[in-house]
Every structure is written in structure tokens, then in C-alpha cells.
Design an enzyme around this catalytic site. Sequence first.
Site, PDB file in Angstrom:
ATOM      1  N   SER A 138       0.681  -1.260   0.176  1.00 19.78           N
ATOM      2  CA  SER A 138       0.050   0.183   0.166  1.00 19.78           C
ATOM      3  C   SER A 138       0.911   1.595  -0.547  1.00 19.78           C
ATOM      4  O   SER A 138       1.928   1.140   0.302  1.00 19.78           O
ATOM      5  CB  SER A 138      -0.986  -0.082   1.612  1.00 19.78           C
ATOM      6  OG  SER A 138      -1.854   1.167   1.325  1.00 19.78           O
ATOM      7  N   TYR A 151      -1.835  -0.393  10.408  1.00 21.94           N
ATOM      8  CA  TYR A 151      -2.044  -1.119   9.039  1.00 21.94           C
ATOM      9  C   TYR A 151      -0.591  -0.599   7.820  1.00 21.94           C
ATOM     10  O   TYR A 151      -0.037  -1.221   7.735  1.00 21.94           O
ATOM     11  CB  TYR A 151      -3.285  -0.313   8.533  1.00 21.94           C
ATOM     12  CG  TYR A 151      -3.137  -0.223   6.320  1.00 21.94           C
ATOM     13  CD1 TYR A 151      -3.949  -1.484   6.538  1.00 21.94           C
ATOM     14  CD2 TYR A 151      -3.588   0.725   5.954  1.00 21.94           C
ATOM     15  CE1 TYR A 151      -4.173  -1.925   5.119  1.00 21.94           C
ATOM     16  CE2 TYR A 151      -3.690   0.640   4.916  1.00 21.94           C
ATOM     17  CZ  TYR A 151      -4.285  -0.731   4.561  1.00 21.94           C
ATOM     18  OH  TYR A 151      -3.854  -0.355   2.673  1.00 21.94           O
TER      19      TYR A 151
END
Length: 249
Positions: A138, A151
Site C-alpha cells: 500500500s 495498518y
Amino acid sequence: MIRRLKDKRLLVVGAATGIGRAVAAAAVAEGARVVIADLAAERGATTARDIGAGFIRCDVADEASVKVTVAGAAEMLGGLDGLVNNAGLQRAGALEEIAVDDWDSLMAVNTRGVFLATREAIPHLRAAGGGSIVNTSSLAGKRGGPGIAAYAASKGAVMAFTTAAALELARDRIRVNSVCPGFIDTPFNNPAIAFMGGREEQARIVERMVPLGRQAVPEEVAPLYVYLLSDESAYVTAQALSVDGGVYN
Ligand SMILES: NC(=O)c1ccc[n+]([C@@H]2O[C@H](COP(=O)([O-])OP(=O)(O)OC[C@H]3O[C@@H](n4cnc5c(N)ncnc54)[C@H](O)[C@@H]3O)[C@@H](O)[C@H]2O)c1
């Protein structure tokens, strides 16, 4: 028409919805034979039927489940030429309020899941004479952001794992790369959008942060996976490639 993944046998993990679904559908359209695996049994089975893939229910955080899934996919397909590790979990919130359980579940799904499926796939890819593993990291793993520390850590680990695995497996002609999407419009981002202050505020942040000025849809991310799974990328390994409208540069 040249079908870029003709006869490739692929397992796409985390493909009931969103980016994974788009990748699996694009792979089928390019001639691959695909098994998708997902925790969401009903949606996964429906997606598989809709796009013309097989389906296995899998919890990537669970070692036994991943073993059964990878072995099952290899059996259904008669071997494996590629693996996409795309299953993911999102939690957002202020750093000093992150619960240990949330931290652990992000690491279990986003990081441990990538390791487990990769480990189980290696013998099958080796038996095929090589292959391609694509891990979904990501933009968050490259540069973080407010409210997503756990995250971001889980996705940063995916990139480090990808590099190490690529260097270790290169001699087996197994390539390992990661894709780093930016803002992709799926319900996955709802926790982060809530943390940003809602959809309108998120739209303002996207306009300010993203040089191309907008979010993308999953179908705009899928072609990079197709490239990385295909022989066109035969000399590409150990990379973390961004599809983020120019944010990370
Ligand atoms: N949407 C974005 O903006 C964005 C940006 C960067 C990275 N990503 C990453 O892309 C991937 C796909 O996200 P998406 O936006 O398409 O969201 P999504 O929620 O549509 O897809 C995630 C998929 O993973 C599955 N999954 C969740 N936990 C699982 C588990 N334990 N075992 C097996 N499957 C499980 C879900 O059922 C779902 O099908 C994720 O890894 C996410 O971190 C998304």
C-alpha cells in the site's frame, strides 16, 4: 488477440471483492485459469461463478486453512504458476488508542497471511519451473499517514518480506513483487474515511494529495498485476510498484 496469461494457473487470495476481484477477472480475461480464495464464503463463491474461476474458502491468518487452500488450488489447477496475496484488513484510529487485538489482527491478516501463502506456494512454483508472486502492499506502507500506524506497519512489512523473498527465490526463477495502491474506491477504506472526517473531507484530502486529483477504481489497478503475473515482466523482481496517481514520487 494475444492473451497475456494464456494457460497460467493462478491463485488469487482475497478476491471476493474490490481489487482482488478485478485482478482475478482481468486474469481470466487474459487466458489464465484462476482459483480465488477468500474468507467471505458467499461473496467469494458468487464472484468465482461470475468471472469463471474456482473458489476455496480461506482464512489467511490461519496456517491450517492456508495449507489446505494452496494445496487445493494446485490440485484443482494441476499446478501453480502464480500467486496473488491480496487479502487485507483495515483499522484506523489515533495511535495512542490502538488496541493490541487490532494490531495483532492487522499483522495476522496483512502480514502473516502473505508469508503463509508464499511459503506454501513455493514448492508448486518450483515444480512449475518458476513463477510470479504479487503481494498487495500500500501507499500507506511507503509513507504512512495519520490514523493508520498499525495498518502502515503491516504493509511496510509486506514490502520488506517481498524484497527478501525475491532475493532468496530468484535462483528458482520465482519472481516476487509488491503493488502499492493509493486511494482506490472500495468500502475497505471506510474506517480511514471515518477517521478523516467523512467522505467530503476525504474528497478534499484526495484532491490536495493526489497529483492526478482523484481516486481510482479497482479496474485501474488490475493491469499492473496482469503485467507482473505475465512473462512480459520476466526481468522484474524485488520491486514495490505504485499505482497511486503520483502521490509517492
Ligand atoms: N482500497 C484502497 O484504497 C487500498 C489501498 C492500498 C492497498 N489496498 C489493499 O488492497 C487489498 C484489497 O483491498 P480492497 O480495497 O480491494 O478491499 P476489499 O475489502 O474489497 O478486499 C479485501 C478482501 O480480503 C478478504 N479478506 C479479509 N480478511 C481475510 C482473511 N482473513 N482471509 C482471507 N480473505 C480475507 C475480504 O473478504 C475481501 O474480499 C488489501 O490488501 C488492501 O490492504 C487497498
